[in-house]
Design an enzyme around this catalytic site. Structure first.
Site, short mmCIF file in Angstrom:
data_model
loop_
_atom_site.label_atom_id
_atom_site.label_comp_id
_atom_site.label_asym_id
_atom_site.label_seq_id
_atom_site.Cartn_x
_atom_site.Cartn_y
_atom_site.Cartn_z
N ASP B 23 0.85 -1.19 0.00
CA ASP B 23 0.00 0.00 0.00
C ASP B 23 0.88 1.24 0.00
O ASP B 23 1.80 1.34 0.82
CB ASP B 23 -0.86 0.05 1.27
CG ASP B 23 -2.11 -0.80 1.17
OD1 ASP B 23 -2.29 -1.49 0.14
OD2 ASP B 23 -2.91 -0.78 2.13
N LYS B 80 -8.08 0.63 -5.26
CA LYS B 80 -9.28 0.07 -4.64
C LYS B 80 -10.53 0.82 -5.04
O LYS B 80 -10.53 2.05 -5.13
CB LYS B 80 -9.17 0.16 -3.11
CG LYS B 80 -8.14 -0.79 -2.49
CD LYS B 80 -8.19 -0.64 -0.97
CE LYS B 80 -6.99 -1.28 -0.28
NZ LYS B 80 -7.00 -2.74 -0.34
N GLY B 152 -5.35 -2.95 8.63
CA GLY B 152 -5.06 -1.79 9.48
C GLY B 152 -4.89 -2.12 10.95
O GLY B 152 -4.91 -1.22 11.78
N ARG B 164 -6.19 -20.48 6.80
CA ARG B 164 -6.40 -21.86 7.25
C ARG B 164 -7.79 -22.36 6.86
O ARG B 164 -7.95 -23.53 6.49
CB ARG B 164 -6.23 -21.96 8.77
CG ARG B 164 -4.78 -22.02 9.22
CD ARG B 164 -4.69 -22.61 10.62
NE ARG B 164 -3.35 -22.56 11.17
CZ ARG B 164 -2.41 -23.48 10.93
NH1 ARG B 164 -2.66 -24.52 10.15
NH2 ARG B 164 -1.22 -23.35 11.47
N GLY B 213 -3.02 -7.51 8.08
CA GLY B 213 -2.37 -7.75 9.36
C GLY B 213 -0.90 -8.09 9.28
O GLY B 213 -0.25 -8.25 10.31
N GLY B 234 -0.31 -3.70 3.94
CA GLY B 234 -1.01 -2.43 3.91
C GLY B 234 -0.29 -1.42 4.75
O GLY B 234 0.73 -0.84 4.35
N SER B 235 -0.78 -1.25 5.97
CA SER B 235 -0.23 -0.23 6.86
C SER B 235 1.13 -0.64 7.42
O SER B 235 1.87 0.21 7.91
CB SER B 235 -1.21 0.01 8.00
OG SER B 235 -2.54 -0.04 7.52
#
Lengths: 229, 293
Positions: B23, B80, B152, B164, B213, B234-235
């Site tokens: 990101d 996005k 996030g 999983r 995550g 992402g973050s």
């Protein structure tokens, strides 16, 4: 220990048992830093060839040929440099090891990508730079310009070969002893497959099709190479 | 010649395998990502951690920003759009983005329908929490899937749960007698043909990345070992202390995900990781992964 030391220590480690010698059968390395290496491995396995994933210089030991897959050439170049693969692969290419590069692999093998090179910390992106071809990256455009077609590759004969181009490069010009294997009947008839002695490249992805002829041709190059020794 | 077929759409995702998609919120970050070895960047105005913190309606980014990022790098650029917002998707397609993420990270525009992605020339990636959701999105035309995780947060627990779950459901389909697959398709809410295809192939028909995550090289390697074809971060990168260094470390960890010496080495001295929020502390209404139908 620094990254470099870890990488050098890796080179010094004894061979993996998976790399034990099998003189009768071919073993082809597939550069597995990033990209569609699994698709190449599946294709080679269909052709009955043993394969080894190459992420570290040690894994280049004892291979009869090497495939550089499709992927992102900036990422592959970065990782090849960080893990000490650039020098050894360029040296193997000079020594005559058969190497086949598809798409990003073609970019990696080329000597020159002109102004289509990404700048990495102020320097043009890292290439193996062993084949006398000038390549243009992303030459057909962006994702929406990707396409499928088919064209006759005289070396492979009929029927025409299915070609999948994904944000693909093409060859703008070739050196004196480079054999052009395929061009497209569009635009300026761009060169999309070529061979220079032990080096083979295609802008398209035979590994995404069910047609094994291009990989079989590469295996024949390896057999011929072995016959000379 | 046929342009932008399902094969070329799906094929682009195959070329991203073993790689990291990052990101970025401006051209400078995009260049840092490309130099670190990212295979693609996701262009957006706010990373998920900021969307979460600031609240409000999260929409498609300003086209100017997306164009700046497209012009800044040579790798594919993703962007996005909101779930179901097919006009935002058309705008992104017109801008020439290489992949559209119809994403739960933005505020959904439709509470029932996702975009009919088959109608577009540009390829789409969509999130999933389980196999049924993945196959519904593929049925709508998605050429790439990512497990959602919880964007996030910097907490890997949901990404692990979703990966999983998908892998477990694939294994169960493989072991199921053929005559039970129709009832299973009904139960999963997934197209029958795709259920049969997965049962036979033992894998999704398109590439599946992990997302939501990932904050450390170890997180990336964990997701690869659990069967991801690559990772979205992402973050985790640009909310950390030393983004360039962390970006490169996550790229190295994604390639060498089975090599613990390399993982130990690249995990050193990365500076502060993103602060993060434990998913278990979030209320039901704060979970982005629940968006999507």
């Amino acid at each position: 220990m620094t990254n470099q030391q870890i990488r050098q220590q890796k080179i010094a480690e004894p061979q993996d048992s998976a790399l034990s010698t099998q003189h009768s059968a071919l073993r082809v390395g597939v550069l597995a830093l990033q990209g569609d290496f699994a698709e190449h491995i599946a294709m080679l396995q269909r052709l009955g060839v043993a394969t080894v994933e190459v992420r570290q210089p040690l894994q280049l030991a004892g291979i009869d040929g090497l495939i550089i897959p499709g992927g992102e050439s900036t990422a592959i170049g970065k990782l090849a440099e960080l893990y000490g693969l650039k020098g050894p692969i360029a040296a193997l290419a000079q020594q005559g090891l058969p190497i086949y590069g598809t798409c990003a692999g073609m970019i990696m093998l080329s000597r020159d990508i002109g102004d289509t090179a990404a700048l990495i910390e102020g320097q043009p992106q890292s290439l193996f730079g062993v084949m006398d071809v000038k390549v243009r990256r992303n030459a057909f455009g962006r994702a929406i310009d990707s396409f499928e077609t088919s064209a006759l590759i005289p070396t492979l004969g009929e029927p025409p070969f299915p070609m999948i181009f994904i944000r693909a490069p093409y060859i703008e010009s070739v050196g004196r002893d480079v054999e052009v294997l395929a061009t497209l009947a569009q635009g300026d008839a761009p060169i999309v497959a070529a061979r220079q002695r032990n080096l083979l490249v295609s802008a398209f992805h035979p590994e995404l099709t069910a047609d094994t002829r291009f990989h079989a041709y590469f295996l024949k190059m390896i057999e011929e190479q072995r016959g000379q020794h | 010649m046929e342009k932008s077929t399902f094969t070329t759409k799906k094929g682009l995702a195959q070329m991203l395998k073993g790689g990291v998609i990052m990101d970025v919120v401006n051209a400078e970050q995009a260049r840092i990502a490309e130099q670190a070895g990212a295979v693609s960047v996701m262009a957006l105005e706010r990373v998920p951690a900021d969307i979460r913190a600031q609240g409000g309606v999260a929409r498609m980014s300003d086209p100017t920003l997306i164009e700046e990022i497209i012009n800044a790098v040579s790798i594919p650029v993703m962007a996005k759009c909101r779930i179901g917002h097919f006009v935002e998707a058309r705008i992104l397609e017109a801008l020439g983005v290489d992949y559209i993420d119809e994403s739960e990270v933005l505020t959904p525009a439709d509470e029932k329908h996702h975009i009919n992605k088959r109608d577009f020339k540009v390829p789409f990636v969509c999130g999933c929490r389980n196999l049924g959701e993945a196959l519904r999105r593929i049925g709508e035309g998605a050429a790439m899937i990512r497990t959602k995780g919880e964007a996030g947060t910097g907490d890997i627990v949901e990404a692990v749960r979703h990966m999983r779950t998908v892998q477990d459901e694939i294994r169960r389909l493989q072991n199921m007698p053929t005559d039970e697959l129709m009832a299973q398709a009904k139960e999963m809410g997934a197209p029958y043909e795709l259920v049969v295809e997965v049962a036979q192939a033992g894998r999704l028909p398109v590439v599946n990345f992990a997302a939501g995550g990932v904050a450390t090289p170890a997180d990336a390697a964990l997701m690869m070992q659990l069967g991801a074809d690559g990772v979205f971060v992402g973050s985790g990168i640009f909310k950390s202390g030393d983004p360039a260094r962390r970006a490169r470390a996550i790229v190295e960890a994604t390639t060498h995900y089975n090599d613990y010496k390399v993982l130990a080495e690249v995990s050193k001295n990365l500076g502060e990781a993103m602060v993060g929020i434990s998913v278990s502390s979030l209320g039901e209404r704060e979970l982005m992964a629940k968006r999507g139908w």
